[in-house]
Design a protein around this motif. Structure first.
Motif, short mmCIF file in Angstrom:
data_model
loop_
_atom_site.label_atom_id
_atom_site.label_comp_id
_atom_site.label_asym_id
_atom_site.label_seq_id
_atom_site.Cartn_x
_atom_site.Cartn_y
_atom_site.Cartn_z
N ILE A 1 1.02 -1.43 0.22
CA ILE A 1 -0.08 0.11 -0.37
C ILE A 1 0.74 1.24 0.20
O ILE A 1 1.69 0.89 -0.77
N TYR A 2 0.42 2.17 0.76
CA TYR A 2 1.40 3.75 0.69
C TYR A 2 2.89 3.44 1.26
O TYR A 2 2.87 2.89 1.51
N ASP A 3 3.87 4.33 0.08
CA ASP A 3 4.88 4.25 0.20
C ASP A 3 6.13 2.85 0.96
O ASP A 3 6.11 2.91 1.55
N SER A 4 5.50 2.02 -0.07
CA SER A 4 6.43 0.40 -0.38
C SER A 4 6.05 0.04 1.55
O SER A 4 6.66 -1.59 1.79
N ILE A 5 4.97 0.25 1.49
CA ILE A 5 4.02 -0.80 2.61
C ILE A 5 3.77 -1.29 2.96
O ILE A 5 2.33 -1.66 1.81
N ILE A 6 4.03 -2.96 3.03
CA ILE A 6 2.81 -4.25 3.18
C ILE A 6 2.31 -4.10 4.11
O ILE A 6 3.16 -4.95 5.41
N PRO A 7 1.00 -4.13 4.79
CA PRO A 7 0.84 -4.14 6.37
C PRO A 7 0.89 -6.24 6.23
O PRO A 7 0.02 -6.68 5.17
N ILE A 8 1.24 -7.22 7.69
CA ILE A 8 0.74 -7.94 7.84
C ILE A 8 -0.04 -8.59 8.89
O ILE A 8 -0.03 -7.37 9.95
#
Length: 166
Positions: free
Chosen positions: A113-120
């Motif tokens: 998602i936003y600015d290279s962040i991959i939430p887990i």
């Protein structure tokens, strides 16, 4: 009276500043750079950082994120180009030999998602002890040349993550 009011405001600002800096230090200590004990990039290393716990209680769910900087991020996309990143993540007993073998087992999919962040998020546990996870960050770049021709570039990054459940 004005001197007392100014002194109280300055004191309050000082306390707030010190409180915020202590919280920042705590956050910095829990966020991580690559640590071979709990998180390892297998193969060619990439620009990746993570914030995932190394220990959880059995009733807790795994929550955290990866920050993945892609080599494709430097491309200025036009109307016929697309770039996206998926993170495939799975509980496992042993590391797979390759991506094909990995995809044959059940896995969760998370997207950047936003600015290279991959939430887990929302990963639960049903037993205590050390839990092994394996994952692949798959970086896709599409370019549509014509109605019948699409150029596809894919980069894969293999990772291993271990968490202890108490």
């Amino acid at each position: 009276m004005t001197y007392l009011r100014t002194a109280i405001i300055n004191f309050t600002l000082l306390i707030c500043t010190l409180s915020c800096s202590e919280k920042k230090d705590k956050i910095t200590k829990t966020s991580g750079t690559l640590d071979a004990k709990t998180f390892e990039v297998l193969g060619e290393s990439s620009n990746m950082h993570y914030k995932l716990p190394d220990t959880l209680n059995l009733k807790d769910t795994l929550k955290g994120y990866l920050i993945f900087k892609s080599k494709f991020d430097t491309i200025n996309l036009n109307g016929n180009e697309s770039h996206f990143i998926n993170f495939y993540f799975s509980k496992t007993n042993s590391i797979s030999k390759n991506y094909q073998e990995f995809t044959e087992q059940p896995h969760d999919t998370f997207v950047r998602i936003y600015d290279s962040i991959i939430p887990i998020y929302d990963i639960t546990f049903n037993k205590t002890g050390s839990q092994l996870f394996e994952g692949y960050v798959v970086d896709y770049f599409y370019k549509d040349h014509t109605n019948d021709s699409i150029q596809l570039k894919i980069r894969k990054q293999h990772i291993m993550y271990r968490v202890f459940i108490k």
